[in-house]
Write a protein that holds these residues in place. Structure first.
Motif, PDB file in Angstrom:
ATOM      1  N   ARG A  25     -39.047  31.134  13.256  1.00 34.02           N
ATOM      2  CA  ARG A  25     -38.857  31.227  11.804  1.00 34.02           C
ATOM      3  C   ARG A  25     -39.489  32.509  11.290  1.00 34.02           C
ATOM      4  O   ARG A  25     -40.492  32.958  11.839  1.00 34.02           O
ATOM      5  CB  ARG A  25     -39.526  30.026  11.141  1.00 34.02           C
TER       6      ARG A  25
ATOM      7  N   GLU B 144     -42.636  35.142   6.757  1.00 33.17           N
ATOM      8  CA  GLU B 144     -42.853  34.893   5.319  1.00 33.17           C
ATOM      9  C   GLU B 144     -42.647  33.405   5.038  1.00 33.17           C
ATOM     10  O   GLU B 144     -43.343  32.801   4.236  1.00 33.17           O
ATOM     11  CB  GLU B 144     -41.852  35.682   4.440  1.00 33.17           C
ATOM     12  N   TYR B 145     -41.632  32.849   5.732  1.00 31.55           N
ATOM     13  CA  TYR B 145     -41.311  31.437   5.526  1.00 31.55           C
ATOM     14  C   TYR B 145     -42.499  30.575   5.955  1.00 31.55           C
ATOM     15  O   TYR B 145     -42.927  29.669   5.261  1.00 31.55           O
ATOM     16  CB  TYR B 145     -40.056  31.113   6.338  1.00 31.55           C
ATOM     17  N   GLU B 146     -43.062  30.903   7.148  1.00 27.81           N
ATOM     18  CA  GLU B 146     -44.256  30.193   7.655  1.00 27.81           C
ATOM     19  C   GLU B 146     -45.389  30.282   6.636  1.00 27.81           C
ATOM     20  O   GLU B 146     -46.051  29.296   6.344  1.00 27.81           O
ATOM     21  CB  GLU B 146     -44.735  30.841   8.964  1.00 27.81           C
TER      22      GLU B 146
ATOM     23  N   ALA C 192     -45.227  30.767   3.441  1.00 26.36           N
ATOM     24  CA  ALA C 192     -44.940  29.981   2.233  1.00 26.36           C
ATOM     25  C   ALA C 192     -45.263  28.502   2.466  1.00 26.36           C
ATOM     26  O   ALA C 192     -45.857  27.824   1.613  1.00 26.36           O
ATOM     27  CB  ALA C 192     -43.485  30.142   1.843  1.00 26.36           C
ATOM     28  N   ILE C 193     -44.887  27.980   3.642  1.00 22.96           N
ATOM     29  CA  ILE C 193     -45.171  26.574   3.956  1.00 22.96           C
ATOM     30  C   ILE C 193     -46.687  26.343   3.984  1.00 22.96           C
ATOM     31  O   ILE C 193     -47.211  25.400   3.407  1.00 22.96           O
ATOM     32  CB  ILE C 193     -44.557  26.192   5.330  1.00 22.96           C
TER      33      ILE C 193
END
Length: 315
Positions: free
Chosen positions: A46, A49-51, A53-54
């Protein structure tokens, strides 16, 4: 623990130490490894940035202040008293409920009248039939110490010592007072430091009873002399009680009780009176008797015995 089990070994320690640690270490599927092994091939990577955000969202969820609910919503404080009593070894919960019905249980000096009363076992003083119940995770043992065993928990010179008889090493145990290396008999071990301290403090004068093998014949006034006091190099020593238990020809078995704790005191007193001791066994420490406990055996004290010891020293 199991004999010879290493401290961290599976199954060591009674409290299911064989299970995975608190954070699920060693648990199958801990972490993300499990995701890949579900037959879908490796999960696609993934974007970072996505990591992030989570991670951010999770942190926000955990950092929120906990909502303070009124008492009625939350879990009431403390533990139900019958549960505490059952865990302290006073019988099943049903039996403990009967003790409450019979008005035999007190918390902080007040008789408990309703079932399910909540208590804090660390702070509240709980008594059954007037005897304090040790509700914390205190351990109390009586060991029948064999002759030749040193009265310490470990011995740098590698001699046999009390620690060799205690396989239960989850907590540090104190020995209550000492017995001469050659003297056999009852010695108490506990992790309750204050109790151990008071039981050996002269102020409480806890009585100890010994059986001594002597060579006779014994004069009739020996008991009287010992009760009146024998002059030793470090002051007088007096017995509280003396009686001849058995005599076969010249061999005598006598019982001596005293509340003194000085070193070699019984041997020195009898020697000073002209009767060196061949063999010495301590048969009782305060209210705790050796009974028919075999040499080298360790037993857990009953709750009643613990209560009696505590009463002896105002705990």
């Amino acid at each position: 623990g199991a004999p010879g089990a290493k401290p961290g070994a599976r199954g060591a320690g009674p409290k299911g130490a064989g299970h995975a640690g608190p954070k699920g270490a060693g648990y199958k599927g801990a972490g993300h490894k499990g995701a890949a092994s579900r037959g879908r091939g490796p999960a696609p990577a993934r974007p970072r940035e996505y990591e992030a955000a989570i991670e951010e969202r999770n942190r926000a969820r955990h950092d929120r202040p906990a909502v303070k609910l009124p008492k009625t919503f939350g879990e009431p404080e403390g533990e139900r008293i019958q549960k505490v009593l059952a865990r302290a070894g006073l019988g099943s919960r049903r039996t403990c409920e009967e003790l409450i019905d019979q008005r035999r249980v007190e918390v902080n000096g007040e008789v408990v009248t309703e079932q399910g009363r909540r208590v804090d076992p660390e702070r509240d003083e709980i008594r059954v039939d007037g005897l304090t119940v040790a509700t914390q995770s205190y351990l109390f043992f009586a060991l029948n110490k064999p002759a030749g065993v040193v009265s310490t928990m470990e011995d740098p010179e590698g001699r046999q010592c009390l620690g060799d008889y205690v396989t239960n090493r989850e907590t540090r145990l104190f020995h209550v007072g000492r017995l001469d290396t050659e003297t056999e008999g009852i010695i108490l071990l506990t992790n309750h430091g204050e109790l151990a301290h008071r039981l050996t403090h002269p102020r409480y004068g806890v009585k100890k009873t010994y059986l001594a093998a002597l060579q006779g014949p014994l004069p009739r006034d020996l008991g009287k002399r010992l009760r009146e006091g024998v002059q030793l190099e470090d002051g007088y020593a007096r017995a509280d009680h003396f009686k001849v238990v058995q005599s076969t020809g010249k061999n005598y078995l006598v019982e001596v009780s005293l509340h003194e704790g000085r070193k070699h005191i019984v041997r020195r007193m009898l020697s000073e009176a002209g009767f060196p001791v061949d063999k010495l066994v301590r048969t009782a420490f305060g209210p705790i008797a050796l009974g028919d406990q075999k040499s080298g055996w360790l037993r857990r004290l009953t709750n009643t015995e613990v209560g009696m010891l505590m009463r002896e020293v105002d705990l």
